[in-house]
Design an enzyme around this catalytic site. Structure first.
Site, short mmCIF file in Angstrom:
data_model
loop_
_atom_site.label_atom_id
_atom_site.label_comp_id
_atom_site.label_asym_id
_atom_site.label_seq_id
_atom_site.Cartn_x
_atom_site.Cartn_y
_atom_site.Cartn_z
N GLU A 242 3.55 -32.57 49.65
CA GLU A 242 2.67 -31.51 49.14
C GLU A 242 1.42 -31.28 50.00
O GLU A 242 0.29 -31.54 49.57
CB GLU A 242 2.31 -31.78 47.67
CG GLU A 242 3.55 -31.72 46.79
CD GLU A 242 3.29 -31.85 45.29
OE1 GLU A 242 2.14 -32.11 44.88
OE2 GLU A 242 4.26 -31.69 44.53
N GLU A 347 11.86 -33.09 45.10
CA GLU A 347 11.19 -33.68 43.95
C GLU A 347 11.25 -32.77 42.74
O GLU A 347 11.06 -31.56 42.85
CB GLU A 347 9.71 -33.99 44.27
CG GLU A 347 8.98 -34.73 43.15
CD GLU A 347 7.50 -34.94 43.45
OE1 GLU A 347 7.19 -35.43 44.56
OE2 GLU A 347 6.67 -34.63 42.59
#
Length: 470
Positions: A242, A347
């Protein structure tokens, strides 16, 4: 008195009022799908999981010739060929390892068998965080000594050596095929970062090509080397978890900010060449590892530059905020722009939304969310899907910043049991039947249907239909 005799493969159900049941497992008993053979010619096998409590219930049927019934007819078109499947899996976080190890050794083995053995759901992929993430109990990296640019003091921690590594070795021993491990880093050491901290808004000091960026690239190689000493090799890496989180002010846990431009240049000048000249040139590099609403823009910035693109193999993405990012304008658009790079979901978890947080034992809605998202991804050129924590406790942790979420397996060490959530069976319908190399093919319907369907031809020439009825 009524005595219920459980067959060896039956779910031992527990209903706590969230729409369906969990299946209770302990050191001596756990339901299992078992090994799946092929049906006889002219027959099909069906495996059904339902809100009423069926869990991969197997039945056989006979194909009808020239049926004229008014029912929905689903027609496979094997000449229409799409992407090939790589596989499915979950993440061995610090929290997952701690939860698994909180059980007795018999229950630990049972849990690992459920995920990795031929009698279980045969996960092929495991995501491994490089050092700590929010699903850790403390903040650390492998090189916390300031100004250690040559990484002389790089060292794995207790979480690796005594928790994650032994469990990954046990999982590999249970698996019929080599596991595909891939690693993601949350943050660089604080001394390499602009904010001098592991958490919050901050990126690497200096510029791509400079000493900080080179040290951070070398850190990845050192990680692969250290795990290699334990006979664990990595199928892949992501360029960092991220990257947009590290661009956010007041971000509450570990992050390292990159824009698509700085990620492109760091790969072109530092990480790509380091990997290429290391002992691990075959390791697949995935960019992004962030929400899919950043596609196709992120891919266009990184992959339109030939120096970066030559080191990249795939594009990893997360499922959060997917309602803002239709799959055709993100995933399919990216595939058509860059068909030679694979798309891979890295994810996902339930219980992350502030309006519906944490563990919900037996939630059927969450099972449907998983199946819907996976089918949608696969029908838009995605090659695999990785869940988040393999196991959490009943709070949805441990998590040092209290970012509690749900997991397909929830552990209760006080009773030495674990609960297989409906989401575990959602994963099973894909991971058990879609072998590596299975190819998605065309499908058409005799009438409009609200069923969600994805169709494959496997390497053994059998056809697999996965059908979700919400």
């Amino acid at each position: 008195m009524r005595i219920i005799i459980l067959r060896a493969d039956d779910c031992q159900p527990l209903n706590v009022g969230h729409g369906s049941v969990v299946c209770v497992c302990n050191a001596t008993y756990c339901d299992s799908v078992g090994r799946t053979g092929l049906p006889d010619p002219g027959q099909f096998l069906s495996y059904v999981s339902s809100k009423t409590g069926s869990r991969l219930v197997k039945s056989r049927g006979q194909f009808q010739k020239n049926s004229t019934g008014a029912a929905l007819r689903i027609t496979l078109n094997p000449s229409q060929k799409y992407q090939r499947i790589k596989g499915f899996g979950g993440a061995m976080t610090d929290a997952a390892a701690m939860n698994i190890l909180s059980l007795s050794s018999g229950a630990q083995d049972q849990l690992l068998r459920q995920y990795f053995s031929p009698d279980g759901i045969e996960y092929r992929f495991v995501r491994v965080p490089m050092a700590s993430c929010d699903f850790s109990t403390r903040l650390y990296t492998y090189a916390d000594t300031p100004d250690d640019y040559s990484l002389q003091n790089f060292t794995l921690t207790e979480e690796d050596i005594h928790m994650k590594i032994p469990l990954l070795q046990r999982a590999q021993a249970l698996s019929a095929q080599p596991l595909n491990l891939f690693a993601s880093a949350w943050s660089a050491p604080a001394w390499l970062k602009t904010n001098g901290a592991l958490i919050g808004k901050g990126s690497l000091k200096g510029k791509p090509g400079g000493k900080e960026h080179k040290t951070w690239a070398q850190y990845y190689i050192r990680f692969l080397e250290e795990y290699g000493k334990y006979n664990l090799s990595f199928w892949g890496l992501t360029s960092g978890n991220e990257p947009t989180a590290g661009e956010m002010t007041n971000y509450s846990f570990q992050a390292l900010g990159f824009t698509p431009e700085t990620q492109r240049d760091w790969i072109a000048l530092d990480l790509g060449p380091e990997l290429h000249s290391s002992s691990f040139p075959q390791t697949r590099l995935m960019i992004l590892d962030d929400n899919r609403l950043l596609l196709p823009h992120w891919a266009q910035v990184v992959l339109s530059e030939v120096q970066a693109a030559r080191y990249v193999h795939g594009i990893g993405f997360h499922w959060y905020l997917n309602n803002l990012a239709p799959p055709d304008v993100t995933l399919t658009a990216t595939h058509h722009l860059y068909p030679e790079y694979f798309l891979f979901a890295t994810e996902a978890c339930s219980g992350w939304n502030p309006l519906d947080r944490g563990v919900r034992l037996g939630s059927w809605d969450r099972a449907e969310d998983y199946a819907h998202d996976i089918i949608q991804d696969l029908n838009n050129y995605v090659t695999g899907w990785t869940d988040w924590n393999l196991a959490l406790n009943q709070d949805g942790g441990p998590n040092w910043v209290k970012n509690f979420v749900d997991s397909p397996i929830i552990v209760d060490p006080s009773k030495d049991v674990f609960y297989k959530q409906p989401t575990f069976y959602s994963m099973a319908h894909f991971s058990k039947f879609l072998w590596e190399g299975s190819q998605r093919v065309g499908v058409s319907y005799s009438q409009h249907t609200s069923l969600e369907i994805s169709v494959y031809i496997r390497p053994d020439a059998s056809a697999v239909l996965i059908v979700l009825n919400r």
